[in-house]
Design an enzyme around this catalytic site. Structure first.
Site, PDB file in Angstrom:
ATOM      1  N   SER A 247      25.939 -24.371   0.149  1.00  0.00           N
ATOM      2  CA  SER A 247      24.817 -23.745  -0.559  1.00  0.00           C
ATOM      3  C   SER A 247      23.626 -23.626   0.370  1.00  0.00           C
ATOM      4  CB  SER A 247      24.418 -24.577  -1.779  1.00  0.00           C
ATOM      5  OG  SER A 247      23.594 -25.683  -1.393  1.00  0.00           O
ATOM      6  N   ASP A 248      22.748 -22.702   0.090  1.00  0.00           N
ATOM      7  CA  ASP A 248      21.443 -22.733   0.724  1.00  0.00           C
ATOM      8  C   ASP A 248      20.693 -23.952   0.161  1.00  0.00           C
ATOM      9  OD1 ASP A 248      19.238 -22.078   2.254  1.00  0.00           O
ATOM     10  OD2 ASP A 248      19.286 -19.965   1.704  1.00  0.00           O
TER      11      ASP A 248
END
Length: 904
Positions: free
Chosen positions: A405-406
Site C-alpha cells: 500500500s501507499d
C-alpha cells in the site's frame, strides 16, 4: 559454556544450514533477554541536524521501552522514539538540537497507546542507565539472515528443503500478532527466534533517496554518505533516449544494492512513479517522465530491467522495483479521500497501460496501490484492480510478486474514504483484496480482523509467503553471489557521474531561439539573474538523496566565463521587488543576461498541487524589465510542470528560452555546456504547455480524457484548442532534413498482423525470451526508418517522434494523433546523414473501445514525423477489426466480509 551451547544446537539442527567457512551457528539469542532501564530526557528537535549519532531502527510496535531495549543491547546509552515507528540510538545529543515543549511530541506509539513517540522531526529522548557492557560487534556488511545467530538454527534455514517448505516452516512458528507485525513496512521480524526486523520503505526515484529504510552516513565523503543524484524523471523523459534510461536505472540499481549489502537500506525500492502527467497542476509531475501512456510504457520497459538486474533474472534480482501508484492517481488535492470514475475506455487506453507493461512485459517485483478510490472502491481494497486485472489478467501471480500500500492508504480506506466502519475492517478488506504489506500501522489491527472473522490467518500467510519469497530473490536469507560483492566502491563511480551529466543535458529543451544561442564561450561578462541562478539542492527536486556534489549554474558559469555577476532579483513566488535594482545593475554591466527561474518544489510537490500554471510571483515583471536593456537575454525555465510562456514567446527582446527541469547533481555544468554548445540541445517536451486559463476549463478531479461540454480534453491526444507549445516540441542549434528511407507499406491486412510471435522487449541489454505467445499490443508490427540529414553548421543530436492519426478507422471521436515510436540519433555532424529507425508494435495501431479492449480497426491512417508533421505517409488497414488485448470486465458485485460503503 559456548562449546556446550554449540553441541546443544547441533543436536537440534541436523539439517543443512547455509553457512560460510567463518560462521558458527550457535542458536544463542542474547538480544531477546536484554531489558533497558530508562530515564526520560524530554521532547527534542530532530530536523536541521541529526540529533543522535547512532543508527535508526524501525520497529513496528515501537514504544520507548522497545526502542531502548534495541539501542541498549547494541551498547548505546541514549535512545529516542520519533514519528511512531522510528527508533534512534546514540551516545550524545547533538549540541545543535533544541529541547522543546512537551506539546511538540504528540504521536501515539503503535506498541503502547499510552506512550508518545515524538512527532514529525521531533523525538522523545531517553537515557539508558544500563547499556550492554559487551555489545555485539558492529556489522558493517549485512549477513544473510541464515548466517546470523540465532536464526541460523531455524528450520527456515534448512537448504535441503524447498523454498516453499522453508517459508511454511517459518510461518508455522509465528503467532497471529507476530504475523501482523511483519505485514507492515517497519516489519518487526520475530525477536524470539532471531528473525531481524526489515524496513520495506526504501526510495530511489532518481538515485538512492532518503527514506525510513535508507541511511546516509556523515560526513559527506565517507562510505555510504552519498549516492549519484540523477535528474528528475520529467527531464530524463524529455531525452527520448531509452538506452540512456536503461543506463541510469542500472546505475541506480547497482548503487541501491550496494547500500543494501551494507545495511544502509533494504533490498526493495518504491520506484518508479509511472502515473502519467495528466493534469498540469499535479504537484508530483516532476516524478514522472511524460503525459503520454506509450512513452511511459517504453520508459518503464527499460527502467525496470535496469533496476532489477535484467529482464530474465526474476528469481535473482539486484533489487526489487515497485511500480506506483496503481491506479488513476495524478492529483494531490484530497488524494487520501478522492474517488475517480474513469471510463473503461480511458482505463484501457491510458491509465493502466504503463502498469500492464511493468507486470506483463518486464516482470516488476512489486506494485503499490494508491490512496484514491476508483469506481467507488479505494484502490488498496479493490478486488477488481488487484485481483481481476493485476493477478488474473496480467499474470502477477509468481510467488515472489507482492502488492504494497501507499503510506496510510489502508487507514484511508476507513477514513476519509469511509468505505468501512473501522480501521480493523479496512485492514481486512485490503488484505483480502491482495494488498500484501501496509505502509503504516493499520495491519497491526489484523489481530482484531481475524478474531472477528473478517479475514483469516491463511490470508495473512498468503501475503507473508509472497513477501518472504520476494526476499529470497534478493538473497536476504541465503545470500546472492552475483550481487553481494557490490560495495561503496560501486557508488558514485566516474561512469555514474558521466551518466548523470549526460542525462541532464540530453533532456534540456530549446523552446525559443532567434540565433542568440549558442552563446560565445568567451563572453566578456555574463549576468546570472534569478532564483535558480545559484541553485544547489534545488536541482534535485524531491525524493532525493545526498549527492556527492552539487554543481549549480553559478558555479558552472564562473568556470566558463571570467566575469560573472550574480543577483537573485526575486524569489520563486515573491512579490517583493527590492532585489530588482541589484539585478538590473548587474545586467547593465554585462554583455549577456541569463535569467534562471520558473518553479521548484515550493510550488509543486507531493501533497501540494499548483493552483496556477502561470509564472509565479513577479518573475515575469523582472524579465520584462531586463528585456528593456537591449542586451541578449536568455531565459532558463526550471521545474517539472510547464508554465505559460506566452509573454516570453511574444516578447521579441527575450531572445531564447531553455527548459531545464530538475537536472540533478551536475545540472549547472550541463546547462552552461548546452548554452555554449559544448553539448547539443535536442530534448522534446513530454507535456503540453497549456494556456494559463486551461485550469479554469477543466476540473482538477475530472478523469475523462476526451473533450466534452465541460472540458477541452486532456493531453495532446485530446486537447481541442491551441496549446502554447505542443507535446514533443523542441528546437535545435542546427537544421535537419528528413526523408523516408524505409517507409511502411501502403496496405496491411489486420488478420495477418494479429497472428502469433514472441513478444518484444525494448530494454537495452540481454536477450529476448524464446517462448511463443499469441500476439498482443506489445507484439512487433514493423520497423521503418527515415534519413536524417544535418543541413546546418553544428553537430547535434536529433530526436525523431513518430505519430499516427486517423479520421475514419473505428468509432468517433478520434484522437488528434498519438505517439507510436521514437528514436534518438547522437552527434550527427554537419552535412552528414544517418538512418533513424522506428520500431513499432501493434499498440501503435490500437485504440480502446468502450469496454477498454484494445482494438485494431480497419481504415485510413497517416504517419507523421515530429510535432510539426514534417514528414508524412498514408497507409490503410483492411479486414475485420480485431481485439488484441482485452480488459477484464468489472463484476456486478464483490463479496466483502464487512459492511462497505462505496463512494459516489
Amino acid at each position: 559454556m559456548l562449546a556446550s551451547a554449540i553441541l546443544a544446537v547441533g543436536a537440534l539442527t541436523t539439517f543443512a544450514v547455509a553457512q560460510n567457512d567463518s560462521f558458527v551457528c550457535t542458536g544463542i539469542n542474547a538480544a531477546n533477554t536484554f531489558n533497558a532501564s530508562i530515564t526520560y530526557e524530554g521532547c527534542w528537535s530532530d530536523s536541521t541536524v541529526r540529533t543522535l549519532n547512532g543508527p535508526q531502527i524501525n520497529i513496528a510496535e515501537n514504544d520507548p521501552q522497545a526502542c531502548a531495549d534495541a539501542c541498549g543491547y547494541r551498547g548505546y546509552n541514549i535512545s529516542a522514539v520519533e514519528y511512531t515507528t522510528q527508533c534512534f540510538c546514540g551516545t550524545v545529543i547533538n549540541a545543535a538540537a533544541q529541547k522543546l515543549a512537551e506539546s511538540a511530541c504528540t504521536y501515539v506509539c503503535p506498541g503502547n497507546a499510552s506512550a508518545v513517540c515524538g512527532g514529525t522531526y521531533v523525538m522523545n529522548i531517553y537515557d539508558i542507565n544500563n547499556p550492554n557492557p559487551n555489545p555485539p560487534p558492529v556489522q558493517t556488511k549485512r549477513s544473510p539472515v541464515c548466517l546470523t545467530n540465532p536464526f541460523c538454527a531455524n528450520k527456515a534455514c534448512d537448504v535441503s528443503l524447498s523454498q516453499a517448505d522453508r517459508i511454511a516452516a517459518l510461518l508455522s512458528q509465528l503467532t497471529i500478532p507476530e504475523k501482523a507485525q511483519n505485514l507492515v513496512d517497519s516489519a518487526a521480524g520475530v525477536p524470539s527466534i532471531g528473525l531481524p526486523p526489515y524496513e520495506w520503505w526504501n526510495e530511489a526515484l532518481h538515485g538512492v533517496a532518503s527514506s525510513p529504510g535508507v541511511t546516509f552516513n556523515s560526513p559527506n565523503g565517507s562510505d555510504f554518505s552519498y549516492a549519484t543524484s540523477f535528474p528528475e524523471p520529467i527531464l530524463m523523459g524529455a531525452a527520448f533516449d531509452d538506452p540512456l534510461i536503461y543506463a541510469v536505472a542500472s546505475t541506480v540499481g547497482k548503487e541501491a544494492r550496494a547500500f543494501a549489502n551494507y545495511a544502509q537500506s533494504g533490498f526493495d525500492f518504491w520506484t518508479p512513479n509511472i502515473n502519467t502527467f495528466l493534469d498540469p497542476r499535479w504537484g508530483r509531475g516532476l516524478e514522472v517522465p511524460t503525459e503520454d501512456s506509450f512513452h511511459a510504457q517504453s520508459y518503464v520497459s527499460n527502467l525496470i530491467p535496469g533496476l532489477q538486474g535484467g529482464l530474465q533474472n526474476t528469481d535473482y534480482k539486484q533489487i526489487i522495483a515497485t511500480c506506483k501508484h496503481y491506479a488513476v492517481y495524478d492529483v494531490e488535492t484530497n488524494r487520501n479521500g478522492q474517488n475517480y470514475d474513469p471510463t473503461q475506455q480511458d482505463l484501457g487506453d491510458y491509465y493502466l497501460k504503463a502498469f500492464k507493461t511493468c507486470v506483463r512485459d518486464v516482470n516488476v517485483g512489486s506494485i503499490m496501490c494508491s490512496y484514491n478510490a476508483v469506481d467507488g472502491v479505494p484502490s488498496c481494497a479493490s478486488e477488481y484492480l488487484l485481483q481481476d486485472v493485476l493477478r488474473d489478467e496480467w499474470g502477477f501471480t509468481e510467488p515472489y510478486r507482492y502488492v504494497t500500500s501507499d503510506c496510510a492508504a489502508v487507514q484511508n480506506i476507513w477514513e476519509p474514504h469511509n468505505f468501512t466502519d473501522s480501521e480493523a475492517a479496512a485492514a481486512a478488506v485490503a488484505l483480502n483484496a491482495g494488498t500484501d504489506t501496509n505502509c503504516g500501522s493499520s495491519y497491526l489491527q489484523l489481530n482484531t480482523s481475524v478474531a472477528n472473522n473478517w479475514t483469516t490467518e491463511a490470508q495473512m500467510d498468503k501475503s507473508l509467503t509472497r513477501l518472504y519469497n520476494a526476499l529470497f530473490t534478493v538473497g536476504y536469507f541465503d545470500g546472492q553471489p552475483e550481487y553481494d560483492g557490490l560495495s561503496f566502491a560501486d557508488v558514485g563511480t566516474p561512469e555514474a557521474q558521466a551518466i548523470a551529466y549526460q542525462a541532464a543535458w540530453e533532456g534540456m529543451t530549446l523552446l525559443k531561439n532567434d540565433g542568440t544561442l549558442p552563446l560565445s564561450a568567451s563572453c566578456r561578462s555574463v549576468a546570472m539573474i534569478g532564483p535558480w541562478a545559484n541553485a544547489t539542492t534545488q536541482m534535485q527536486g524531491n525524493y532525493q538523496g545526498i549527492a556527492p556534489y552539487l554543481n549549480g549554474p553559478l558555479t558552472a558559469a564562473q568556470a566558463q566565463w571570467s566575469n560573472v555577476v550574480y543577483a537573485e532579483g526575486t524569489a520563486i513566488n515573491s512579490t517583493n521587488t527590492t532585489g530588482f535594482a541589484a539585478a538590473m545593475a548587474a545586467a547593465r554591466g554585462a554583455d549577456v543576461i541569463i535569467y534562471l527561474g520558473g518553479i521548484d518544489v515550493s510550488i509543486e510537490s507531493e501533497g501540494h498541487d499548483r493552483t496556477d500554471i502561470s509564472w509565479p510571483g513577479n518573475q515575469l515583471d523582472l524579465v520584462q524589465q531586463l528585456s528593456t536593456l537591449g542586451k541578449p537575454l536568455v531565459v532558463v525555465q526550471f521545474g517539472g510542470g510547464q508554465v505559460d510562456d506566452s509573454a516570453l514567446l511574444n516578447n521579441t527582446k527575450v531572445n531564447s528560452i531553455v527548459w531545464a527541469g530538475y537536472p540533478g547533481q551536475d545540472g549547472g555544468y550541463a546547462l552552461i555546456d548546452v548554452l555554449v554548445a559544448k553539448v547539443p540541445i535536442a530534448g522534446r517536451l513530454t507535456t503540453t504547455q497549456y494556456p494559463s486559463n486551461y485550469i479554469n476549463e477543466v476540473s482538477l478531479f475530472n478523469p475523462d480524457l476526451r473533450p466534452s461540454n465541460s472540458s477541452p480534453g486532456r493531453t495532446y491526444k485530446w486537447y481541442n484548442q491551441q496549446p502554447i507549445l505542443p507535446f514533443g516540441y523542441g528546437l535545435h542549434y542546427t537544421t535537419f532534413d528528413v526523408t523516408w528511407c524505409t517507409p511502411p507499406k501502403s496496405t496491411y491486412d489486420i488478420a495477418t498482423l494479429v497472428g502469433t510471435s514472441p513478444p518484444p522487449y525494448s530494454y537495452s541489454s540481454g536477450s529476448n525470451p524464446t517462448n511463443t505467445t499469441t500476439k498482443n499490443d506489445a507484439s512487433p508490427w514493423t520497423t521503418i526508418s527515415a534519413w536524417v540529414g544535418n543541413a546546418g553548421s553544428m553537430s547535434s543530436d536529433y530526436v525523431g517522434l513518430l505519430f499516427i492519426k486517423t479520421t475514419n478507422a473505428g468509432p468517433a471521436p478520434y484522437p488528434n494523433k498519438w505517439l507510436a515510436s521514437y528514436s534518438r540519433l547522437h552527434s550527427l555532424a554537419p552535412d552528414a546523414a544517418e538512418e533513424l529507425p522506428f520500431t513499432l508494435n501493434l499498440n501503435a495501431l490500437a485504440r480502446a473501445n468502450t469496454n477498454g479492449d484494445l482494438v485494431i480497426y480497419p481504415g485510413d491512417y497517416e504517419m507523421m514525423v515530429d510535432y510539426d508533421s514534417r514528414l508524412t505517409f498514408s497507409f490503410t488497414l483492411t479486414g475485420e477489426a480485431a481485439v488484441i488485448d482485452s480488459l477484464v470486465r468489472q463484476q456486478a458485485t464483490y463479496d466483502y466480509t464487512v459492511p462497505v460503503h462505496p463512494q459516489a
